[in-house]
Write a protein that holds these residues in place. Sequence first.
Motif, PDB file in Angstrom:
ATOM      1  N   PRO A  83      -1.687  -1.840  -5.626  1.00 56.39           N
ATOM      2  CA  PRO A  83      -2.009  -0.529  -5.728  1.00 56.39           C
ATOM      3  C   PRO A  83      -1.197   0.117  -7.080  1.00 56.39           C
ATOM      4  CG  PRO A  83      -1.153  -0.150  -4.212  1.00 56.39           C
ATOM      5  CD  PRO A  83      -0.666  -1.713  -4.129  1.00 56.39           C
ATOM      6  N   SER A  84      -1.467   0.632  -7.940  1.00 50.18           N
ATOM      7  CA  SER A  84      -1.245   1.375  -9.466  1.00 50.18           C
ATOM      8  C   SER A  84      -0.212   2.371  -9.218  1.00 50.18           C
ATOM      9  CB  SER A  84      -2.143   1.506  -9.836  1.00 50.18           C
ATOM     10  OG  SER A  84      -3.035   3.110  -9.058  1.00 50.18           O
ATOM     11  N   ALA A  85      -0.020   2.970  -7.530  1.00 53.24           N
ATOM     12  CA  ALA A  85       1.123   3.408  -7.203  1.00 53.24           C
ATOM     13  C   ALA A  85       2.396   3.061  -6.957  1.00 53.24           C
ATOM     14  CB  ALA A  85      -0.001   4.778  -5.927  1.00 53.24           C
TER      15      ALA A  85
ATOM     16  N   SER B  14      -8.092   1.277  -7.522  1.00 55.04           N
ATOM     17  CA  SER B  14      -7.501   2.248  -6.355  1.00 55.04           C
ATOM     18  C   SER B  14      -6.170   2.675  -6.496  1.00 55.04           C
ATOM     19  CB  SER B  14      -8.021   1.806  -5.268  1.00 55.04           C
ATOM     20  OG  SER B  14      -7.413   1.962  -4.028  1.00 55.04           O
ATOM     21  N   GLU B  15      -5.590   3.318  -6.417  1.00 56.53           N
ATOM     22  CA  GLU B  15      -4.295   4.080  -6.172  1.00 56.53           C
ATOM     23  C   GLU B  15      -3.247   3.647  -5.775  1.00 56.53           C
ATOM     24  OE1 GLU B  15      -1.795   8.164  -7.749  1.00 56.53           O
ATOM     25  OE2 GLU B  15      -3.726   8.219  -7.226  1.00 56.53           O
ATOM     26  N   ASN B  16      -3.743   3.926  -4.245  1.00 54.14           N
ATOM     27  CA  ASN B  16      -2.775   4.273  -3.034  1.00 54.14           C
ATOM     28  C   ASN B  16      -3.090   2.356  -2.841  1.00 54.14           C
ATOM     29  OD1 ASN B  16      -0.927   6.327  -3.714  1.00 54.14           O
ATOM     30  ND2 ASN B  16      -3.728   7.125  -2.655  1.00 54.14           N
TER      31      ASN B  16
ATOM     32  N   PRO C 230      -7.571  -2.160 -10.591  1.00 51.86           N
ATOM     33  CA  PRO C 230      -7.926  -0.617 -11.642  1.00 51.86           C
ATOM     34  C   PRO C 230      -8.590  -0.328 -10.003  1.00 51.86           C
ATOM     35  CG  PRO C 230      -9.166  -2.932 -11.825  1.00 51.86           C
ATOM     36  CD  PRO C 230      -8.418  -2.839 -11.100  1.00 51.86           C
TER      37      PRO C 230
ATOM     38  N   SER D  22       1.016  -0.806  -0.247  1.00 50.64           N
ATOM     39  CA  SER D  22      -0.067  -0.466   0.300  1.00 50.64           C
ATOM     40  C   SER D  22       0.695   1.219  -0.019  1.00 50.64           C
ATOM     41  CB  SER D  22      -0.916   0.528   1.461  1.00 50.64           C
ATOM     42  OG  SER D  22       0.277  -0.227   2.770  1.00 50.64           O
ATOM     43  N   ALA D  23       0.497   3.005  -0.596  1.00 46.28           N
ATOM     44  CA  ALA D  23       1.435   3.928  -0.297  1.00 46.28           C
ATOM     45  C   ALA D  23       2.020   3.578   1.011  1.00 46.28           C
ATOM     46  CB  ALA D  23       0.346   5.063  -0.426  1.00 46.28           C
TER      47      ALA D  23
ATOM     48  N   SER E 289       3.792   0.240  -8.680  1.00 44.43           N
ATOM     49  CA  SER E 289       3.427  -0.495  -9.867  1.00 44.43           C
ATOM     50  C   SER E 289       4.756  -0.479 -10.300  1.00 44.43           C
ATOM     51  CB  SER E 289       2.654  -0.479 -11.344  1.00 44.43           C
ATOM     52  OG  SER E 289       3.014  -0.764 -12.217  1.00 44.43           O
TER      53      SER E 289
ATOM     54  N   ILE F 236      -2.490  -5.127 -11.887  1.00 46.21           N
ATOM     55  CA  ILE F 236      -2.340  -4.321 -10.726  1.00 46.21           C
ATOM     56  C   ILE F 236      -4.155  -3.858 -10.294  1.00 46.21           C
ATOM     57  CG2 ILE F 236      -2.342  -1.718 -10.783  1.00 46.21           C
ATOM     58  CD1 ILE F 236       0.020  -2.005 -12.814  1.00 46.21           C
TER      59      ILE F 236
END
Length: 510
Positions: free
Chosen positions: A286-288, A308-310, A306, A259-260, A290, A304
């Motif tokens: 999450p995409s952040a 959620s970013e964080n 799709p 996670s972030a 990658s 990934i």
Amino acid sequence: MALNIYTTAQIRQLDADTIQIEGIDSSELMERAALGLFERIKTLIAPNKSILALAGPGNNGGDALALSRLMLEAGFQLRCLLLSGNKTLSHDCALNAKKLIELFPSSFVFDATPEDLVKEAPTDYLIDGLFGSGLNKALEGDFARIVHWLNKQKALRISIDLPSGLYGEDNRTNKPENIVRADLVLGIQFPRLAFLLPENEDYIGQWELTPLDFHPEALARQTTNYSLVEQNDIRAVLRNRKKFSHKGNYGHGLLIAGSAGMSGAAILAGRAALRAGLGLLSIRMPSALSACIQSAVPEAMTSIDPLSENNISSMENLDLDRFSAIAIGPGLGTGQGQTRVMKALLKETRKPLVIDADGLNILAAEPSLLSLLPRGSILTPHPGEFDRLAGASDCGYERLEKASAFAKKHGVYLILKGHYTCSIFPDGSRHFNNTGNSGMATAGSGDVLCGILLSLLVQAYPPAQCCLLGVYLHGLSGDLALKEQSEESLVAGDLIQYLGKAFKHSKGQI
């Protein structure tokens, strides 16, 4: 085979059965124990060092008296005090006291008192043979005073069987101030459960085993749920790769992690999984994360989220049937999205899982999910995580009992992490690990273990073997790394670096 761990009651029965089967007197078995102790002690203590041996009224005292005689016969500078506390001597203790009176009267004080201790000159070594595993209540009175005196001495303290005052298993009702703080404990043939529990660290600096040779038939009569895993157990189940195999033969694992701000957990677990031999690895992230994870673990494929970013918040576009096994938890976080993912995973797959870190914290926060755990899953809590799952425990013994009940109830394998990490199986059996060191008490160490376990499960090792192999290799990697590092400087990445050597060492290749 694994080294069995017997209760104090079972040890007494092994004594009795060996005596009965071999047709020997109990004093002969005591002499065997003393000889085993002597053979070890003579390698530890130089003949010019001074030694004071303290013997109690029971059979532990008899062991100390027999050992003292052997050491005096070998020329050691030893004095022995028999401190009976006005208690009747056991038969074998009295027999060995008589031998010392006859052979070495100037080196032996019969029926000594606590007051006699202060008259003794300072010594280099103290041998504690006051009480062993036969003790069933806390020491008090004169014996407590003797223990207090012992613990104040600068001499190196060596206890026979157990530190006097310590019970062999559950010490919740004991009096800690009345237990000998031994620098070294010489156990007899088998380790005691007390050696392996964190609450006893102050009483057991180091421990070793000396031989007694219980009769095989006596051993066959005893069953136990406790064992200490050894290298031969690991070597027996580790597989060699076939020359014509390919990556598809070694499975495809899914790691749901990160996670972030917590990409490192996913990276460590992913790298460990790859080093432990699986064929293919996908990391759900999450995409952040990658770019970071792909650059740090280029051998892994990415999946990934799709939505959620964080944080990982969905199982979107994820076909679980593609994977041989799944691990979840490292750096995951415990928000609503991650909880949805855990629920979806438990509902959609019956494959055994490896659940670590935040995966465990989600289960603790949502106990209804425990009923959905696939049978044969592996949970890897440290003591704090387990207490959140099953309630707080006052000591390691209580936590171990709760963990066994938990594993049985939910049909899972529980790896209770600690200095002697214990793998607890659904049948309630408990298997302690003897590799690893305190340098591994560092951020990311558990993530590495999670990756190793996922890798072994993907390679179709049964869950029981995954637990024993994974924990052993994880600890051995730390021990090998420690040869180049210090306990303070060891970091989780070092464990991955030495994992290959750990495999070779376990197979006897180095």
